[in-house]
Design an enzyme around this catalytic site. Structure first.
Site, mmCIF file in Angstrom:
data_model
loop_
_atom_site.group_PDB
_atom_site.id
_atom_site.type_symbol
_atom_site.label_atom_id
_atom_site.label_comp_id
_atom_site.label_asym_id
_atom_site.label_seq_id
_atom_site.Cartn_x
_atom_site.Cartn_y
_atom_site.Cartn_z
ATOM 1 N N GLU A 26 0.810 -1.225 0.000
ATOM 2 C CA GLU A 26 0.000 0.000 0.000
ATOM 3 C C GLU A 26 0.844 1.276 0.000
ATOM 4 O O GLU A 26 0.412 2.314 -0.491
ATOM 5 C CB GLU A 26 -0.952 0.008 1.209
ATOM 6 C CG GLU A 26 -2.308 -0.574 0.906
ATOM 7 C CD GLU A 26 -3.028 0.133 -0.255
ATOM 8 O OE1 GLU A 26 -3.107 1.375 -0.263
ATOM 9 O OE2 GLU A 26 -3.495 -0.578 -1.162
ATOM 10 N N HIS A 28 3.687 1.845 -1.661
ATOM 11 C CA HIS A 28 3.981 2.155 -3.065
ATOM 12 C C HIS A 28 2.732 2.690 -3.766
ATOM 13 O O HIS A 28 2.793 3.663 -4.524
ATOM 14 C CB HIS A 28 4.418 0.890 -3.810
ATOM 15 C CG HIS A 28 5.705 0.282 -3.326
ATOM 16 N ND1 HIS A 28 5.754 -0.923 -2.685
ATOM 17 C CD2 HIS A 28 6.982 0.721 -3.409
ATOM 18 C CE1 HIS A 28 7.008 -1.220 -2.400
ATOM 19 N NE2 HIS A 28 7.778 -0.241 -2.812
ATOM 20 N N GLY A 138 8.684 8.374 -0.831
ATOM 21 C CA GLY A 138 8.030 8.171 0.453
ATOM 22 C C GLY A 138 8.852 8.684 1.632
ATOM 23 O O GLY A 138 10.085 8.577 1.636
ATOM 24 N N VAL A 167 2.946 4.839 5.079
ATOM 25 C CA VAL A 167 1.766 3.973 5.221
ATOM 26 C C VAL A 167 2.147 2.803 6.124
ATOM 27 O O VAL A 167 3.213 2.201 5.954
ATOM 28 C CB VAL A 167 1.287 3.463 3.841
ATOM 29 C CG1 VAL A 167 0.105 2.514 4.005
ATOM 30 C CG2 VAL A 167 0.905 4.643 2.954
HETATM 31 P P1 AMP Z 1 11.238 0.826 -2.492
HETATM 32 O O1 AMP Z 1 10.537 -0.015 -3.505
HETATM 33 O O2 AMP Z 1 11.330 0.202 -1.143
HETATM 34 O O3 AMP Z 1 12.557 1.368 -3.006
HETATM 35 O O4 AMP Z 1 10.324 2.095 -2.270
HETATM 36 C C1 AMP Z 1 9.907 2.890 -3.360
HETATM 37 C C2 AMP Z 1 9.304 4.156 -2.840
HETATM 38 O O5 AMP Z 1 8.210 3.842 -1.983
HETATM 39 C C3 AMP Z 1 10.286 4.991 -1.996
HETATM 40 O O6 AMP Z 1 10.098 6.370 -2.309
HETATM 41 C C4 AMP Z 1 9.862 4.681 -0.592
HETATM 42 O O7 AMP Z 1 10.155 5.712 0.330
HETATM 43 C C5 AMP Z 1 8.369 4.510 -0.749
HETATM 44 N N1 AMP Z 1 7.823 3.702 0.342
HETATM 45 C C6 AMP Z 1 8.260 2.498 0.761
HETATM 46 N N2 AMP Z 1 7.548 2.077 1.826
HETATM 47 C C7 AMP Z 1 6.641 3.056 2.085
HETATM 48 C C8 AMP Z 1 5.615 3.220 3.065
HETATM 49 N N3 AMP Z 1 5.372 2.304 4.003
HETATM 50 N N4 AMP Z 1 4.878 4.350 3.038
HETATM 51 C C9 AMP Z 1 5.118 5.309 2.093
HETATM 52 N N5 AMP Z 1 6.061 5.202 1.139
HETATM 53 C C10 AMP Z 1 6.813 4.095 1.133
#
Ligand code: AMP
Length: 275
Positions: A26, A28, A138, A167
């Protein structure tokens, strides 16, 4: 992709990009939805970027499920999924890196040297390929957000960075693709991370101003979990990421932490306005 990006730009479409490593949750999808609100065309990128992982980290076992991701991204409003291969992104002989100074020397940068160099390099490449007007990241990765803002400003990327709130699962655990690594027992213990941040917020609201007292309490709550190994618990200025020893009224501070459960490393944070 670059040609498609040119066409969107030429058609006066506002282009939004959401860079990710896939295995969507959620968190992402909230980024994709926010991007959709702020732009006409949303490009979601999925790339497990080898240059941001250290040799001992989880690059090869990072969870992947492209079919599911494609479905979820579309349902959240993503128009285009960009899933480049490692060979495409780092054509041999690859020789150029983008590196942000100061901000990357603390917190995650200290624990994971070279990590941010990999992040900023791949994000700069994604910006050049997708030519977005808006890019959404995020707050979950607070330092990454700050580093990307800095890079965007320093490198004159002509786009707006939007940071979306964290989230969480119903019990407070910040959503992460890495949560699937946790055993059922570790998953229960991991609630201490967000619970300790809520405790830090309450202490600051109640007037506690000594960082060591606050981080001490956070460490105690996490340390009470038998499988938890604390990498760091920190209170820093939210804008500069400089450590703060004494909170003062009017400050905005970032309380952040990194904790390992066996091989699984989790991060979480909260931003607090000191009254
Ligand atoms: P990642 O796939 O882990 O590299 O994350 C991709 C994007 O999603 C990054 O900008 C993260 O900061 C964001 N993101 C990951 N987890 C969350 C979360 N729980 N709430 C909000 N954004 C997130």
């Amino acid at each position: 992709m670059q040609r498609a990006a040119d066409l969107f730009r030429a058609g006066s479409k506002v282009v939004g990009v959401v860079p990710t490593m896939g295995y969507f949750h959620e968190g992402h999808l909230s980024l994709v939805r926010l991007a959709k609100q702020r732009s006409d065309v949303v490009i979601t990128t999925i790339f497990v970027n080898p240059t941001q992982f250290a040799p001992h980290e989880d690059f090869s076992r990072y969870p992947r499920d492209l079919e599911r991701d494609a479905r979820l991204a579309e349902s959240a409003g993503s128009d285009i999924l960009f899933v480049p291969s490692v060979e495409e992104m780092y054509e041999v002989p690859y020789q150029t890196y983008v590196e942000v100074g100061g901000l990357t020397s603390v917190l995650e940068g200290k624990a994971r040297p070279d990590h941010f160099r990999g992040v900023t390099t791949v994000v700069a490449k994604i910006f050049n390929i997708t030519k977005p007007h808006v890019a959404v990241f995020g707050q979950k990765d607070a330092q990454q957000a700050a580093v990307i803002r800095q890079m965007t400003k320093d490198m004159n990327f002509d786009l707006k960075i939007i940071i979306a709130p964290i989230v969480r699962e119903a019990d407070g655990l910040a959503m992460s693709s890495r949560n699937v690594y946790l055993s059922p027992d570790e998953r229960k213990q991991s609630v201490a991370l967000s619970a300790s941040l809520r405790r830090a917020e309450a202490m600051i609201a109640a007037g506690e101003r000594r960082s060591l007292v606050i981080t001490g309490e956070v460490m105690q709550m996490i340390g009470a979990q038998p499988s938890a190994m604390i990498d760091y618990v920190s209170i820093s200025q939210n804008s500069t990421l400089e450590e703060v020893s004494e909170l003062r009224s009017g400050m905005t501070v970032l309380v952040s932490l990194a904790v390992r459960f066996g091989p699984t490393r989790l991060i979480d944070n909260t931003v607090v306005e000191v009254r």
